[in-house]
Scaffold this active site. Structure first.
Site, mmCIF file in Angstrom:
data_model
loop_
_atom_site.group_PDB
_atom_site.id
_atom_site.type_symbol
_atom_site.label_atom_id
_atom_site.label_comp_id
_atom_site.label_asym_id
_atom_site.label_seq_id
_atom_site.Cartn_x
_atom_site.Cartn_y
_atom_site.Cartn_z
ATOM 1 N N ASP A 1 -11.271 2.312 4.330
ATOM 2 C CA ASP A 1 -11.707 0.926 4.122
ATOM 3 C C ASP A 1 -13.209 0.807 3.894
ATOM 4 O O ASP A 1 -13.690 -0.258 3.497
ATOM 5 C CB ASP A 1 -11.386 0.105 5.379
ATOM 6 C CG ASP A 1 -10.049 -0.596 5.296
ATOM 7 O OD1 ASP A 1 -9.607 -0.881 4.174
ATOM 8 O OD2 ASP A 1 -9.471 -0.858 6.361
ATOM 9 N N GLN B 1 -4.897 -2.113 9.743
ATOM 10 C CA GLN B 1 -4.797 -3.381 9.018
ATOM 11 C C GLN B 1 -5.394 -4.519 9.849
ATOM 12 O O GLN B 1 -5.080 -4.667 11.032
ATOM 13 C CB GLN B 1 -3.319 -3.663 8.669
ATOM 14 C CG GLN B 1 -3.107 -4.889 7.813
ATOM 15 C CD GLN B 1 -3.660 -4.750 6.390
ATOM 16 O OE1 GLN B 1 -3.750 -3.656 5.849
ATOM 17 N NE2 GLN B 1 -4.053 -5.859 5.797
ATOM 18 N N LYS C 1 0.843 -1.209 0.000
ATOM 19 C CA LYS C 1 0.000 0.000 0.000
ATOM 20 C C LYS C 1 0.873 1.252 0.000
ATOM 21 O O LYS C 1 0.584 2.224 -0.702
ATOM 22 C CB LYS C 1 -0.946 -0.029 1.217
ATOM 23 C CG LYS C 1 -2.022 -1.109 1.108
ATOM 24 C CD LYS C 1 -2.812 -1.324 2.400
ATOM 25 C CE LYS C 1 -3.752 -2.530 2.236
ATOM 26 N NZ LYS C 1 -4.559 -2.827 3.432
#
Ligand code: GUN
Length: 284
Positions: free
Chosen positions: A120, A97, A53
């Site tokens: 997200d 995460q 990322k």
């Protein structure tokens, strides 16, 4: 039949170059887009995903702001980093995460993220917006799967999509998205899991099958309607080897199929960048 390969690398590269232009426009207006990542513990795959990322951010000119916390961090300490990112104007969007170590309450952490910075799309406000068809960040893997199908002109509207798996990051939001009235959606959707009766028979009804159960080789050629599109979105690891939920033999029956590597993954990462730049544009 040998399935058409649903390559995600080329469409993801196109999306990244569009994002780079948007990032440049913001920079010319004095805004440097910042994406925050919070990684807890040293779990190998998660650390590798976060590193990818960051590499993607660098390619499109997004600054990444990273916090790596030890696996034994307390929930309060983690929440204080979330609060710091919520308050930091340089962090336009961020993610924690997943999965988190078992001692930490994942839901409590997801609730603590500012919905406007939730890259997200996993905050309840954004999931609620998805239910209502009211905009907001869409979870990256479901959004990436839709873009992948669209890029390869796989028919979805009015078709029967079977989603295997009902997890928070893929199956559940994907089903919401596919049943919505957005262009490229409007599908009939069946959500199944590995414990349902006649799983094979249900999967065989799918014009499009999305496997997101995280069980290697779960979907085999005999379960697929000839000509169907098959998306391997669930993954598991055998050491450092990434395994797909879809057995390679499916390519002999399917009309379209994702490769084991370079299908859904690059699209997911591209949608993360898209959500980050969208958050920065909306914050202006
Ligand atoms: N781990 C696996 N998938 C995801 C995701 O979509 N978001 C986050 N934050 N962690 C993940």
């Amino acid at each position: 039949m040998t399935a058409i390969r649903l390559d995600g690398e080329a469409p993801a590269a196109r999306i990244r170059s569009e994002i780079a232009e948007r990032v440049t426009r913001l920079r010319n207006d004095g805004v440097t887009v910042g994406l925050g990542t919070i990684l807890v513990g040293g779990d190998g795959p998660s650390a590798r995903y976060v590193a990818m990322k960051h590499a993607d951010c660098a390619e499109v000119g997004i600054e990444s702001i990273h916090e790596h916390l030890p696996g034994w961090v307390s929930e309060e300490e983690l929440l204080s980093v979330v609060a710091r990112f919520n308050a930091d104007p340089k962090v336009h969007a961020f993610l924690v995460q997943l999965p988190l170590p078992a001692a930490l309450d994942e839901q409590r952490v997801l609730f603590a993220v500012d919905p406007d910075k939730d890259v997200d799309g996993l905050h309840p406000v954004n999931l609620g917006r998805l239910v209502m068809g009211a905009g907001g960040a869409v979870p990256c893997t479901p959004a990436g799967i839709l873009e992948l199908l669209r890029a390869h002109e796989v028919p979805v509207e009015g078709k029967h999509v079977v989603v295997i798996g009902r997890g928070l990051t893929i199956g559940r939001p994907l089903a919401l998205l596919l049943t919505s009235k957005r262009p490229g959606c409007n599908a009939a959707v069946t959500v199944v899991h590995t414990g349902v009766e006649d799983l094979d028979g249900l999967i065989r009804q799918g014009d499009v099958v999305v496997a997101a159960a995280g069980r290697a080789g779960l979907v085999s050629a005999d379960m697929i309607k000839p000509g169907a599109a098959v998306i391997g979105a669930g993954t598991s690891w055998e050491g450092r080897r990434l395994l797909s939920d879809v057995d390679e033999s499916v390519a002999d029956v399917a009309g379209w199929m994702t490769p084991r590597i370079g299908g859904v993954g690059p699209m997911t990462r591209a949608m993360l960048l898209a959500n980050a730049v969208q958050a920065a544009e909306s914050a202006r």
